[in-house]
Write a protein that holds these residues in place. Structure first.
Motif, PDB file in Angstrom:
ATOM      1  N   PHE A   5       0.842  -1.191   0.000  1.00  0.00           N
ATOM      2  CA  PHE A   5       0.000   0.000   0.000  1.00  0.00           C
ATOM      3  C   PHE A   5       0.883   1.249   0.000  1.00  0.00           C
ATOM      4  CE2 PHE A   5      -2.442  -3.295   2.337  1.00  0.00           C
ATOM      5  CZ  PHE A   5      -3.485  -3.438   1.433  1.00  0.00           C
ATOM      6  N   SER A   6       0.350   2.356  -0.513  1.00  0.00           N
ATOM      7  CA  SER A   6       1.101   3.615  -0.542  1.00  0.00           C
ATOM      8  C   SER A   6       0.185   4.760  -0.169  1.00  0.00           C
ATOM      9  CB  SER A   6       1.694   3.846  -1.940  1.00  0.00           C
ATOM     10  OG  SER A   6       0.682   3.867  -2.929  1.00  0.00           O
ATOM     11  N   ALA A   7       0.749   5.770   0.498  1.00  0.00           N
ATOM     12  CA  ALA A   7      -0.045   6.910   0.936  1.00  0.00           C
ATOM     13  C   ALA A   7      -0.649   7.656  -0.251  1.00  0.00           C
ATOM     14  CB  ALA A   7       0.818   7.847   1.781  1.00  0.00           C
ATOM     15  N   GLU A   8       0.141   7.784  -1.326  1.00  0.00           N
ATOM     16  CA  GLU A   8      -0.335   8.410  -2.556  1.00  0.00           C
ATOM     17  C   GLU A   8      -0.531   7.331  -3.611  1.00  0.00           C
ATOM     18  OE1 GLU A   8      -1.007  11.577  -2.748  1.00  0.00           O
ATOM     19  OE2 GLU A   8      -0.276  12.049  -0.721  1.00  0.00           O
ATOM     20  N   GLU A   9      -1.467   7.566  -4.523  1.00  0.00           N
ATOM     21  CA  GLU A   9      -1.689   6.601  -5.598  1.00  0.00           C
ATOM     22  C   GLU A   9      -0.441   6.506  -6.469  1.00  0.00           C
ATOM     23  OE1 GLU A   9      -4.608   6.389  -9.367  1.00  0.00           O
ATOM     24  OE2 GLU A   9      -5.616   6.282  -7.406  1.00  0.00           O
ATOM     25  N   SER A  48      -1.083   1.061  -6.682  1.00  0.00           N
ATOM     26  CA  SER A  48      -1.275   1.021  -5.238  1.00  0.00           C
ATOM     27  C   SER A  48      -1.815   2.347  -4.741  1.00  0.00           C
ATOM     28  CB  SER A  48       0.049   0.701  -4.530  1.00  0.00           C
ATOM     29  OG  SER A  48       1.006   1.719  -4.783  1.00  0.00           O
ATOM     30  N   SER A  49      -2.522   2.260  -3.620  1.00  0.00           N
ATOM     31  CA  SER A  49      -3.054   3.425  -2.933  1.00  0.00           C
ATOM     32  C   SER A  49      -3.074   3.102  -1.446  1.00  0.00           C
ATOM     33  CB  SER A  49      -4.454   3.764  -3.443  1.00  0.00           C
ATOM     34  OG  SER A  49      -5.361   2.720  -3.127  1.00  0.00           O
ATOM     35  N   ALA A  50      -3.701   3.963  -0.673  1.00  0.00           N
ATOM     36  CA  ALA A  50      -3.720   3.750   0.769  1.00  0.00           C
ATOM     37  C   ALA A  50      -4.533   2.529   1.160  1.00  0.00           C
ATOM     38  CB  ALA A  50      -4.270   4.993   1.469  1.00  0.00           C
ATOM     39  N   HIS A  51      -5.489   2.137   0.317  1.00  0.00           N
ATOM     40  CA  HIS A  51      -6.368   1.028   0.686  1.00  0.00           C
ATOM     41  C   HIS A  51      -6.387  -0.112  -0.332  1.00  0.00           C
ATOM     42  CE1 HIS A  51      -8.054   3.192   4.097  1.00  0.00           C
ATOM     43  NE2 HIS A  51      -8.123   4.265   3.324  1.00  0.00           N
ATOM     44  N   LYS A  79      -7.255  -3.034   1.994  1.00  0.00           N
ATOM     45  CA  LYS A  79      -7.121  -2.782   3.422  1.00  0.00           C
ATOM     46  C   LYS A  79      -8.461  -2.287   3.958  1.00  0.00           C
ATOM     47  CE  LYS A  79      -3.410  -0.670   4.925  1.00  0.00           C
ATOM     48  NZ  LYS A  79      -2.475   0.444   5.263  1.00  0.00           N
ATOM     49  N   GLU A  84      -6.664  -0.764   9.559  1.00  0.00           N
ATOM     50  CA  GLU A  84      -5.242  -0.931   9.838  1.00  0.00           C
ATOM     51  C   GLU A  84      -4.915  -2.346  10.292  1.00  0.00           C
ATOM     52  OE1 GLU A  84      -2.704   1.138   9.275  1.00  0.00           O
ATOM     53  OE2 GLU A  84      -4.203   2.388   8.286  1.00  0.00           O
TER      54      GLU A  84
END
Length: 684
Positions: free
Chosen positions: A155-159, A185-188, A227, A230
């Protein structure tokens, strides 16, 4: 290298929430990581077992079994260009668990290689754990475990969007291969999509073009993680691999059991495929992490026997092996000094081959139904526990497992319908310890017990196979049970790095097909009866090393082993010959790089004459020379990095074959001759 177990537990549990690709930076800091040896991320230098991490080429172009050849303790058994089965410390595919992304690839096939049902272009790496692995992986993990791991993304905070592409062109087989991978990838959410394909022609050996060694294949991969919170992540893993026009030249036979009007009979597969459907969940529960999966894996094969005289198939067999499974494990710290894993593993494999044969001379056109068995089924249920803890500076890994394996079928061969059910109860255990001798050097010891329950064909099949024998199954076979001891040294860090291991394995109730000398009264084929041998032992020593020499890096690897059949008082059948590899190269993160290698394999004259009834013959030794070079670019156009590589194989055009090559004694298929391959790859 002093153990700090509580920080280790926190790190392992944290890493378990991230994909394998997130460990690349950790590999730079800690050395190669393995998720197979202990069931969670661990440094190979801190694992009390011999482990090989094999990186796959980005462009693919070959089969997974070929990665093993020439590595310490590893070999490949070949019955054609496609069929490359892993051999670990002398134990063949039946005694090795092959997995893709941790899911075992169950099948029961006399020709071909289950490890070839994945394109290397979509492979991140192969992890090979040598020695007993039944505590974590159940039946069959006596020689070890081969885990083929596909790419993952975190996962990543930014797309973010990324990926890689690769292509390979080879001269020896006029082959073209390519692979493309896309990640998002994105946050979720985290998505991986991949496609790969190969089209290879008959390869050239020093004898000329080897007929029927070409094939076509394609692979699709889709993985997604979501996700929910958490503490909770859902996973989906979908895979499909298909091969077309695969032939097994090593199966070509004439004579006994093959009527003269049919000429030479050769086994081939017009179509075969593997499909995986997996749903998983990762959840943080208390101080630990729960991972669980449900899956279905299907292996379908069309198996044909081709008559050279009739120029058509006279045996037609379609078979689908379907495995439904569920597994779960919970990893958690216990007290201040223990990292515990508890788990359960359930699977059921079903197979119901449908075979037709033409056996009415001289026309050979009656299309008679002749199934080798009906509705075979094997079920396995196991529970296990593993504990990692420290005693002073010594790290201990101990585990135990109990499995119950049942087998049954509606019919064995053409007539037997009773006495087919069987139940095995198996206890596996392992105890490993690794002790730092200095900051960079550790000694380890591993003692373990593993087992292998008989597969479906060994239990239920009464039929002719492509090896020229009429095989007779035995539903009441006892499981093989191995007891293994391994002692070794591992040295990491800068400068000289090496791994050295000595091992001894005793296998009781070893399962094998014995050539009796008797022949089938109807078809004239010699019988090969599946039975338990009293005892066999395999022992040996293996190692690898690398060190900088000025601006270059020198490396070496070797294998020496012996197998003994104590019941027949002779060498064990088809043992790999001793071998040595020597390499020299110059690595570069960017710019020009190169490497050259010599591989020397000794003559194998230790053969099983009584057990094989004279069908195993000595194999001459050989030396081959290979080289590769290329250029690693930095940012190039749309690519963040790119590379070009040229591989030169069998430079002296040496004619040879491995001792594990299947075929009529004295007429085994020659290995590929001199060839050049060009590979291109880029990442974005």
């Amino acid at each position: 290298m002093v153990l700090r177990l509580r920080p280790l537990a926190v790190a392992v549990l944290g890493l378990s929430a991230f994909p394998v690709s997130s460990l690349v930076h950790a590999e730079t800091l800690l050395g190669a990581q393995t998720v197979t040896a202990k069931g969670y991320a661990a440094d190979t230098l801190e694992t009390p077992q011999a482990v090989e991490i094999l990186q796959a080429p980005a462009a693919g172009g070959t089969v997974a079994g070929a990665l093993l050849r020439g590595k310490p303790g590893l070999a490949a058994q070949s019955d054609g260009a496609w069929g490359q089965n892993p051999v670990l410390r002398g134990l063949k595919k039946e005694s090795v668990v092959v997995m893709v992304d941790g899911v075992r690839m169950n099948s029961a096939q006399p020709q071909g290689a289950i490890a070839s049902f994945l394109d290397l272009g979509l492979l991140e790496r192969a992890e090979v754990v040598k020695g007993p692995g039944s505590v974590l992986y159940g039946s069959g993990a006596m020689g070890g475990v081969v885990n083929l791991i596909t790419p993952d993304v975190g996962f990543s905070a930014e797309e973010a969007v990324g990926g890689r592409v690769g292509a390979r062109f080879s001269s020896v087989d006029k082959g073209v291969a390519g692979a493309a991978l896309l990640t998002r990838s994105s946050a979720h959410g985290a998505l991986v999509l991949g496609v790969a394909g190969r089209d290879v022609d008959d390869y050239r050996s020093p004898d000329g073009r080897e007929d029927r060694t070409g094939y076509q294949s394609d692979t699709l991969l889709a993985k997604y993680k979501h996700k929910l919170s958490e503490d909770l992540t859902l996973r989906v893993n979908l895979q499909r691999h298909e091969d077309e026009d695969v032939w097994y030249p090593g199966s070509a036979r004439t004579g006994a059991g093959i009527p003269k009007p049919l000429g030479t009979a050769t086994i081939h597969s017009p179509e075969q495929r593997r499909e995986l459907y997996e749903l998983g969940v990762d959840a943080k529960l208390g101080e630990g992490t729960l991972s669980a999966e449900l899956y279905r894996q299907e292996v379908f094969r069309q198996i044909r026997a081709f008559s050279s005289a009739k120029q058509r198939d006279y045996v037609r067999n379609d078979v689908r092996f379907v495995t439904d499974g569920a597994k779960a494990k919970y990893l958690f710290p216990f007290g201040a000094d223990h990292l515990l894993t508890v788990g359960a593993d359930l699977w059921r494999m079903r197979g119901d081959p449908e075979r037709y044969i033409d056996n009415n001379p001289p026309a050979f056109d009656n299309n008679l139904r002749n199934d080798p068995f009906d509705k075979g089924e094997i079920e396995s249920a196991g529970v296990f526990v593993q504990d990692e803890f420290s005693l002073g500076d010594t790290r201990i890994v101990a585990g135990a497992r109990f499995d119950r394996v049942t087998g049954d079928a509606e019919r064995k061969g053409m007539t037997q319908t009773t006495g087919l059910d069987n139940v095995d109860n198996n206890l596996s255990w392992s105890l490993g310890a690794i002790q730092p001798l200095s900051e960079r050097l550790s000694a380890y010891a591993n003692l373990g017990r593993a087992y292998r329950a008989a597969d479906m064909r060994e239990r239920f099949e009464d039929s002719a196979r492509g090896d020229g024998y009429f095989h007779v199954g035995n539903p009441q076979l006892d499981p093989e049970v191995s007891t293994s001891l391994e002692l070794g040294l591992k040295r990491g860090g800068a400068g000289l790095r090496y791994q050295l291991a000595a091992f001894y394995t005793r296998i009781d109730d070893y399962i094998a097909g014995r050539v009796t000398g008797a022949v089938h009264p109807q078809n004239g084929l010699p019988f090969k009866l599946t039975e338990n041998l009293d005892k066999v032992t395999i022992y040996g020593i293996e190692g690898s090393a690398s060190m900088p020499v000025g601006a270059f890096v020198a490396d070496a690897g070797f294998t020496w082993l012996r197998g003994e059949n104590h019941q027949d008082d002779e060498p064990l059948f088809q043992m790999p010959a001793p071998e040595l590899t020597l390499g020299l190269g110059q690595a570069a993160e960017r710019g020009f790089w190169w490497r050259a290698q010599l591989r020397a394999v000794a003559e194998q004259d230790r053969i099983a004459t009584r057990f094989s009834n004279g069908t195993e013959n000595p194999t001459a030794g050989f030396v081959t020379a290979d080289a590769e070079f290329g250029w690693r670019f930095g940012k190039l156009g749309a690519f963040e990095s790119a590379g070009l590589a040229v591989q030169l194989s069998n430079l002296a055009d040496k004619r040879y074959h491995e001792h594990q090559t299947e075929g009529v004694s004295g007429n085994e298929l020659a290995a590929p001759g001199r060839g050049v391959a060009l590979s291109l790859n880029g990442s974005f």
